[in-house]
Write an enzyme that holds these catalytic residues in place. Structure first.
Site, PDB file in Angstrom:
ATOM      1  N   HIS A  46       8.649 -42.497  41.529  1.00 52.75           N
ATOM      2  CA  HIS A  46       8.256 -43.389  42.640  1.00 52.75           C
ATOM      3  C   HIS A  46       6.770 -43.293  42.945  1.00 52.75           C
ATOM      4  O   HIS A  46       6.159 -44.254  43.423  1.00 52.75           O
ATOM      5  CB  HIS A  46       9.094 -43.091  43.893  1.00 52.75           C
ATOM      6  CG  HIS A  46       8.597 -41.941  44.713  1.00 52.75           C
ATOM      7  ND1 HIS A  46       8.925 -40.635  44.427  1.00 52.75           N
ATOM      8  CD2 HIS A  46       7.804 -41.890  45.825  1.00 52.75           C
ATOM      9  CE1 HIS A  46       8.370 -39.835  45.328  1.00 52.75           C
ATOM     10  NE2 HIS A  46       7.678 -40.570  46.192  1.00 52.75           N
ATOM     11  N   HIS A 103       2.945 -44.473  51.510  1.00 55.96           N
ATOM     12  CA  HIS A 103       3.033 -43.328  50.606  1.00 55.96           C
ATOM     13  C   HIS A 103       4.288 -43.352  49.726  1.00 55.96           C
ATOM     14  O   HIS A 103       4.253 -42.913  48.579  1.00 55.96           O
ATOM     15  CB  HIS A 103       2.970 -42.013  51.408  1.00 55.96           C
ATOM     16  CG  HIS A 103       4.129 -41.777  52.317  1.00 55.96           C
ATOM     17  ND1 HIS A 103       4.265 -42.421  53.525  1.00 55.96           N
ATOM     18  CD2 HIS A 103       5.219 -40.968  52.201  1.00 55.96           C
ATOM     19  CE1 HIS A 103       5.359 -42.018  54.127  1.00 55.96           C
ATOM     20  NE2 HIS A 103       5.976 -41.124  53.328  1.00 55.96           N
ATOM     21  N   ASP A 104       5.394 -43.866  50.234  1.00 62.46           N
ATOM     22  CA  ASP A 104       6.641 -43.882  49.459  1.00 62.46           C
ATOM     23  C   ASP A 104       7.032 -45.281  49.007  1.00 62.46           C
ATOM     24  O   ASP A 104       8.222 -45.543  48.745  1.00 62.46           O
ATOM     25  CB  ASP A 104       7.787 -43.275  50.283  1.00 62.46           C
ATOM     26  CG  ASP A 104       7.838 -41.756  50.157  1.00 62.46           C
ATOM     27  OD1 ASP A 104       7.296 -41.215  49.174  1.00 62.46           O
ATOM     28  OD2 ASP A 104       8.414 -41.103  51.051  1.00 62.46           O
ATOM     29  N   ASP A 144       3.635 -35.794  55.460  1.00 62.61           N
ATOM     30  CA  ASP A 144       4.956 -36.225  55.002  1.00 62.61           C
ATOM     31  C   ASP A 144       5.971 -35.082  55.085  1.00 62.61           C
ATOM     32  O   ASP A 144       7.070 -35.240  55.621  1.00 62.61           O
ATOM     33  CB  ASP A 144       4.848 -36.739  53.564  1.00 62.61           C
ATOM     34  CG  ASP A 144       6.159 -37.325  53.056  1.00 62.61           C
ATOM     35  OD1 ASP A 144       6.942 -37.831  53.881  1.00 62.61           O
ATOM     36  OD2 ASP A 144       6.385 -37.286  51.829  1.00 62.61           O
ATOM     37  N   LYS A 185       9.489 -46.024  46.101  1.00 64.71           N
ATOM     38  CA  LYS A 185      10.933 -45.828  46.167  1.00 64.71           C
ATOM     39  C   LYS A 185      11.697 -47.141  46.010  1.00 64.71           C
ATOM     40  O   LYS A 185      12.901 -47.139  45.730  1.00 64.71           O
ATOM     41  CB  LYS A 185      11.318 -45.176  47.499  1.00 64.71           C
ATOM     42  CG  LYS A 185      10.971 -43.695  47.590  1.00 64.71           C
ATOM     43  CD  LYS A 185      11.431 -43.117  48.921  1.00 64.71           C
ATOM     44  CE  LYS A 185      11.138 -41.626  49.008  1.00 64.71           C
ATOM     45  NZ  LYS A 185      11.551 -41.056  50.315  1.00 64.71           N
ATOM     46  N   HIS A 214       0.376 -38.040  46.757  1.00 67.87           N
ATOM     47  CA  HIS A 214       0.904 -37.278  47.902  1.00 67.87           C
ATOM     48  C   HIS A 214       1.953 -36.248  47.503  1.00 67.87           C
ATOM     49  O   HIS A 214       2.393 -35.453  48.346  1.00 67.87           O
ATOM     50  CB  HIS A 214       1.451 -38.226  48.975  1.00 67.87           C
ATOM     51  CG  HIS A 214       2.760 -38.868  48.637  1.00 67.87           C
ATOM     52  ND1 HIS A 214       2.890 -39.863  47.693  1.00 67.87           N
ATOM     53  CD2 HIS A 214       4.024 -38.653  49.125  1.00 67.87           C
ATOM     54  CE1 HIS A 214       4.140 -40.253  47.629  1.00 67.87           C
ATOM     55  NE2 HIS A 214       4.857 -39.533  48.482  1.00 67.87           N
ATOM     56  N   HIS A 215       2.370 -36.233  46.214  1.00 62.68           N
ATOM     57  CA  HIS A 215       3.270 -35.183  45.738  1.00 62.68           C
ATOM     58  C   HIS A 215       2.556 -34.192  44.817  1.00 62.68           C
ATOM     59  O   HIS A 215       3.218 -33.329  44.230  1.00 62.68           O
ATOM     60  CB  HIS A 215       4.479 -35.785  45.017  1.00 62.68           C
ATOM     61  CG  HIS A 215       5.516 -36.327  45.957  1.00 62.68           C
ATOM     62  ND1 HIS A 215       6.248 -35.517  46.806  1.00 62.68           N
ATOM     63  CD2 HIS A 215       5.940 -37.599  46.186  1.00 62.68           C
ATOM     64  CE1 HIS A 215       7.075 -36.266  47.517  1.00 62.68           C
ATOM     65  NE2 HIS A 215       6.910 -37.537  47.155  1.00 62.68           N
TER      66      HIS A 215
END
Length: 518
Positions: free
Chosen positions: A407, A378-379, A462, A382, A433-434
């Protein structure tokens, strides 16, 4: 069958229910239909053949006194092996009409027909046999006791041979069809369930046994113990228990024998199949029938078992590929999190939280596993954020926050080029996811169900975990504060249905947190 843990070193065991008195009952009789308008013919035929047996089976007689009555009986029953058929009854050619009806309208080419006539001139033998698919033609005056015995024996032998050929054909069709079904299964528990169901179906096509009422269990060996991973019938509900905890008096000695000899065994009404995969795992199928397996049963089991062996190999190799892929994804996720000075267990917890929410929200087993493997990515984006922003302990400026928000798109850009289902799911999660339920999230400002379910799930997972963790810019929150925040963001940041699932099953989420501590 219910699901259970999937391990690489498995043993499958299947056991059929032991029907005591019922399973040992006599073979069913041959059904013989006597069609004649003369009551005396029925009495004599029954008397002459009352002690007749063929292949250990006696005769059971059904009487019809007209062609119409005979056709009605044959429409209602599919177990008649032989018809002793008079020609002249309510009409001069009633028997011939019945014979034509059996073969053409009723489409039964298995039942044997012996035509009996007291007026041979009424139906010449050569013409009748040629035109009506009659198996034997007898004048009543020539049917002595011995000749009747011989005619019935020949007819039943022919019927048994035809039935054997047909059962073999259907059995082979079932093997082919069942093998295709088995190769669709990707998990051990589903494969175990499929093997039991399909093997019982195959044998159900090949005999008059009660195999379709089988009970069975599948188990995997872990640290020396056999634990049930799937079960049915009288073994239902034993998942997770050791096999030795359940009474199975007919099976364990022959299973141990097969393991010791490393080969399959037929023993009376028991079959134990031994399979060793290319990776070295040993697998056992245990099957107990209601009677000794005939040669045709054994041939079909062997044929089916050869395909099971290939399926075991494929399942093992698929497991190895999946485990390698899972480890690589977790490792990559851990690298990203370590760079931002977050613990490696964060990605593991997010993966497990996501899988749990996926299961509670109604996803199938394969989709849940896909989500578990994709969520650690998911990240991933970054990796493209500069350290001075990613690791800044103070509050970010508006410009820096806009950089951080990139990201999501960076992660999607990295992953989107693949056609693999796992990578496509990871790309979807990275991008969404954000996003927020009310449309105030980023990068696309999606709202409600416009956000993919996997993205909505990852958002809850998260945040639920991140708030509990120490970061360079914050201290960890206590559980009560986290829950208050998530409850307050239901319908705003988070999908309200997923928030409800989290609170309804909170103990399971907290257990994952205990399993993977900071």
């Amino acid at each position: 069958m219910s699901e259970a843990n999937e391990d690489r070193n498995e043993e499958l065991i299947f056991a059929e229910e032991d029907h005591e008195a019922e399973s040992r009952s006599a073979m069913p009789p041959w059904e013989v239909l006597i069609v004649d308008d003369d009551q005396f013919v029925h009495q004599v035929t029954t008397l002459v053949l009352k002690d007749f047996t063929f292949q250990g089976r006696e005769l059971d007689f059904i009487s019809a006194y007209s062609g119409r009555e005979a056709m009605r009986i044959l429409e209602e029953r599919d177990d008649v092996a032989l018809v002793l058929l008079d020609v002249v009854m309510e009409e001069a050619d009633s028997g011939l009409k019945v014979a034509r009806w059996i073969r053409e309208d009723h489409n039964d080419h298995f039942v044997r027909i012996i035509l009996r006539t007291g007026q041979p001139g009424q139906a010449p033998e050569n013409e009748v046999i040629t035109r009506y698919d009659i198996n034997d033609y007898k004048e009543k005056t020539e049917l002595t006791t011995q000749k009747l015995f011989s005619a019935v024996t020949t007819a039943l032998r022919s019927y048994a041979d035809l039935q054997s050929i047909e059962r073999n054909r259907k059995g082979l069709e079932m093997v082919i069809r069942s093998t295709a079904d088995l190769f669709r299964h990707k998990s051990l528990s589903h494969f175990a369930s499929g093997v039991l169901t399909q093997l019982v179906s195959v044998l159900g096509q090949t005999s008059d046994s009660l195999m379709v009422r089988a009970s069975g269990l599948a188990a995997s060996r872990r640290e020396g113990a056999l634990r049930v991973i799937a079960s049915t019938g009288r073994f239902a509900g034993l998942e997770g228990h050791e096999v030795s905890d359940h009474d199975c008096p007919d099976g364990f000695d022959v299973i141990e024998d097969a393991l010791r000899r490393q080969e399959s065994i037929f023993r009376d009404r028991t079959y134990v199949g031994y399979f060793r995969t290319v990776r070295g795992s040993e697998n056992i199928i245990y099957l107990c029938g209601d009677h000794d397996f005939g040669e045709m049963d054994r041939d079909l089991i062997r044929l089916f078992a050869s395909n099971i062996g290939v399926a075991f190999d494929n399942l093992d190799l698929n497991d190895e590929i999946s485990e390698t892929q899972r480890e690589l994804l977790f490792t990559l996720g851990e690298v990203v999190e370590s760079r931002s000075r977050e613990t490696a267990n964060h990605v593991r917890r997010v993966a497990e939280y996501s899988a749990l929410l996926g299961r509670f929200s109604g996803m199938d087993v394969e989709s849940v596993e896909l989500l578990r493997q994709a969520a650690p990515m998911h990240d991933l984006g970054k990796i493209g954020i500069p350290d001075d922003i990613l690791l800044k302990p103070e509050k970010l400026t508006d410009e820096e926050f806009e950089t951080i928000k990139e990201h999501a798109a960076i992660g999607h850009q990295i992953l989107k080029g693949s056609e693999r289902a796992l990578t496509k799911e990871a790309a979807r999660i990275a991008l969404t996811h954000h996003e927020k339920w009310d449309g105030s999230g980023y990068p696309q400002g999606l709202s409600g169900t416009e956000i993919p379910l996997s993205g909505r799930i990852a958002a809850v997972a998260d945040v639920f975990d991140a708030l509990a963790c120490k970061r360079v810019y914050k201290d960890p929150w206590d559980t009560e504060s986290i829950l208050d925040f998530i409850r307050g963001q239901s319908g705003k940041h988070f999908d309200p249905d997923l928030v409800d699932l989290l609170f309804d099953n909170l103990d399971e989420f907290l257990e994952i947190k205990r399993q993977y501590p900071e």
